[in-house]
Design a protein around this motif. Sequence first.
Motif, short mmCIF file in Angstrom:
data_model
loop_
_atom_site.label_atom_id
_atom_site.label_comp_id
_atom_site.label_asym_id
_atom_site.label_seq_id
_atom_site.Cartn_x
_atom_site.Cartn_y
_atom_site.Cartn_z
N GLY A 15 0.84 -1.22 0.00
CA GLY A 15 0.00 0.00 0.00
C GLY A 15 0.86 1.25 0.00
O GLY A 15 0.44 2.32 0.44
N LYS A 16 2.07 1.12 -0.53
CA LYS A 16 3.04 2.24 -0.54
C LYS A 16 2.46 3.47 -1.24
O LYS A 16 2.58 4.60 -0.74
CB LYS A 16 4.35 1.81 -1.23
N GLY A 17 1.83 3.24 -2.42
CA GLY A 17 1.29 4.35 -3.20
C GLY A 17 0.31 5.17 -2.39
O GLY A 17 0.39 6.40 -2.32
N GLY A 40 3.25 -1.44 -9.15
CA GLY A 40 1.91 -0.90 -9.39
C GLY A 40 1.46 -0.28 -8.09
O GLY A 40 1.20 -0.99 -7.12
N HIS A 41 1.45 1.04 -8.03
CA HIS A 41 1.11 1.74 -6.79
C HIS A 41 -0.26 2.40 -6.95
O HIS A 41 -0.44 3.28 -7.80
CB HIS A 41 2.19 2.79 -6.46
N THR A 42 -1.21 1.95 -6.14
CA THR A 42 -2.60 2.38 -6.32
C THR A 42 -2.96 3.53 -5.39
O THR A 42 -2.68 3.49 -4.19
CB THR A 42 -3.55 1.20 -6.02
N SER A 128 8.19 -13.50 -12.80
CA SER A 128 8.47 -12.09 -13.11
C SER A 128 7.25 -11.42 -13.72
O SER A 128 6.40 -12.06 -14.32
CB SER A 128 9.64 -12.04 -14.11
N THR A 129 7.20 -10.10 -13.57
CA THR A 129 6.11 -9.33 -14.18
C THR A 129 6.32 -9.20 -15.69
O THR A 129 5.49 -8.64 -16.38
CB THR A 129 6.03 -7.92 -13.56
N LEU A 130 7.47 -9.67 -16.17
CA LEU A 130 7.82 -9.64 -17.60
C LEU A 130 7.92 -8.22 -18.16
O LEU A 130 7.65 -7.98 -19.33
CB LEU A 130 6.83 -10.48 -18.43
N VAL A 237 13.18 -13.11 -6.24
CA VAL A 237 13.28 -11.71 -5.84
C VAL A 237 13.25 -10.85 -7.10
O VAL A 237 13.22 -11.36 -8.21
CB VAL A 237 14.61 -11.45 -5.08
N THR A 238 13.30 -9.54 -6.91
CA THR A 238 13.47 -8.66 -8.06
C THR A 238 14.96 -8.35 -8.19
O THR A 238 15.79 -8.92 -7.46
CB THR A 238 12.59 -7.40 -7.92
N SER A 239 15.35 -7.43 -9.08
CA SER A 239 16.78 -7.25 -9.36
C SER A 239 17.35 -5.96 -8.78
O SER A 239 18.41 -5.52 -9.21
CB SER A 239 17.01 -7.29 -10.87
P1 IMO Z 1 5.06 -2.96 -5.96
O1 IMO Z 1 5.98 -1.78 -6.06
C1 IMO Z 1 4.61 -7.30 -5.78
C2 IMO Z 1 7.59 -9.70 -7.91
C3 IMO Z 1 7.10 -10.49 -9.12
C4 IMO Z 1 8.06 -11.65 -9.09
C5 IMO Z 1 9.37 -11.01 -8.63
C6 IMO Z 1 10.31 -10.62 -9.77
O2 IMO Z 1 3.75 -2.76 -6.65
O3 IMO Z 1 4.94 -3.44 -4.57
P2 IMO Z 1 10.33 -8.75 -11.64
O4 IMO Z 1 9.28 -8.32 -12.62
O5 IMO Z 1 10.78 -7.68 -10.75
O6 IMO Z 1 11.46 -9.47 -12.32
O7 IMO Z 1 9.61 -9.86 -10.74
O8 IMO Z 1 9.00 -9.84 -7.92
N1 IMO Z 1 7.29 -8.26 -7.95
C7 IMO Z 1 6.34 -7.67 -7.22
N2 IMO Z 1 5.43 -8.19 -6.38
N3 IMO Z 1 4.69 -5.97 -5.95
C8 IMO Z 1 5.61 -5.42 -6.76
O9 IMO Z 1 5.81 -4.09 -6.86
C9 IMO Z 1 6.46 -6.29 -7.48
N4 IMO Z 1 7.47 -6.09 -8.37
C10 IMO Z 1 7.97 -7.31 -8.64
O10 IMO Z 1 5.77 -10.88 -8.95
O11 IMO Z 1 7.67 -12.58 -8.11
#
Ligand code: IMO
Length: 424
Positions: A15-17, A40-42, A128-130, A237-239
């Motif tokens: 819920g950061k947004g 995606g920040h709502t 990944s969100t692709l 994780v993300t990068s």
């Molecule tokens: P906000 O900012 C929730 C998750 C993806 C995937 C992993 C890697 O809205 O909180 P990536 O596309 O970064 O290579 O995906 O991280 N992921 C998120 N999950 N909220 C997000 O962003 C995310 N950004 C990436 O689902 O498991």
Amino acid sequence: MKVDVLLGLQWGDEGKGKIVDVLTPNYNLIARFQGGPNAGHTLEFDGLKHVLHTIPSGIFRSNTLNVIGNGVVIDPVVLCKEIASISKIGVDVPKCLVISKKAHLILPTHRLLDAASEAAKGKEKIGSTLKGIGPTYMDKTGRNGIRVGDILQPEFQEKYNALVEKHKQLLLFYEFSYQQLERMEFEWFESLEILKKIPFVDSDFYLNNALTQNKSILAEGAQGSLLDIDFGTYPFVTSSTTTCAGACTGLGIAPNKIGKVIGIFKAYCTRVGSGPFPTELNDEIGELIRKTGNEYGSTTGRLRRCGWLDLPALKYAIMISGVTELVMMKADVLSQFETIKVCTAYKIDGKTSAEFPYDYDLARAQPVYTELKGWYKDLTETSHENELPEALLNYISFIENEVNVPVRIVSVGPNRKQTIIRSI
Ligand code: IMO
Ligand code: GDP
Ligand code: MG
């Protein structure tokens, strides 16, 4: 002045947004420091709902400047769509948004490579969100990337072509078709022209000068601490560095200039994509949380996995970022339960521990729960802390005692107004 940081303490979507938008009137500048269109920040206010991907969540408040920092990766196509939708409701975007020259660009081939890499992983995929995040950060650390500041240089096209050639070789290795590339590139270059209307700045100087002029800054994180490249549940994780250190590297802010570290968490847990999740509920309770909490991805629409609050994970995230105050979101979603469970430790191979373990152990961890009384009361109309039910206050105290950080804000609905600032 110092820079306050707001970041997610779980697996994103805390819920950061919403909270950045609520806090923006206290700040002159809002600066995004990492991630990209995977976020995606709502924001919900005045009967409108907006999902922001790259633009900081201060954009709807007048007199606020918004900065896309050097740590962010930008897809011009996504950013231009965001600019168009915000402009439609009257925001003069070029006046209140600047972009770091040092932010890296997501190329169409980065998106294709993301898809190719995920497809090649099969069952082991990250989920990944692709959006091209991984390949773009790989090119950044591999020293091949293209930055916003390059767009205006004469050798830009040449640089672009050279990188795309490399990417095509990789796509051939993956046996991944790039037939649609021409169409994607057309849209990408078209978007670059729109992007040029937004000022490209030396964001490091821009922000440090603002501090010198006594301007207040809130750094906005994306994703969550458990998705951090170093401290998250690797490799799922993300990068980027989603923890507080990412605000320093992603904005050019020295560690001694960091002020408050505001950590945000849901009253329960969710996760999108693959990876360990000890408190996950694969039953009707999880389903009920998903339905009531509308737990579907803001970027991809995917189901979010749901489970009880995980305190060892929360404590770990608080430790890594030095969180000084907490925001608890979505208390309203738990109103339907007579009792609520909270994980206070894990049992791994018969041993109990309250520490967040290395990933192989986390995958086997069995949560140890404490059961607390639910408040069983609709909170969505609550506007003052005096109206909060005792059982909810007990739930909050229980968390505060466990993690040793105060909960300063409680959110009871998606709207800007459904926010309770505590006086403690
Ligand atoms: P906000 O900012 C929730 C998750 C993806 C995937 C992993 C890697 O809205 O909180 P990536 O596309 O970064 O290579 O995906 O991280 N992921 C998120 N999950 N909220 C997000 O962003 C995310 N950004 C990436 O689902 O498991
Ligand atoms: P972010 O990525 O951290 O900004 O979070 P998201 O926007 O992806 O997901 C949070 C979701 O919860 C959004 O749909 C918000 O509108 C919604 N939301 C935020 N706070 C609350 C709350 O207190 N209660 C409820 N029911 N929904 C909330
Ligand atoms: Mg989100």
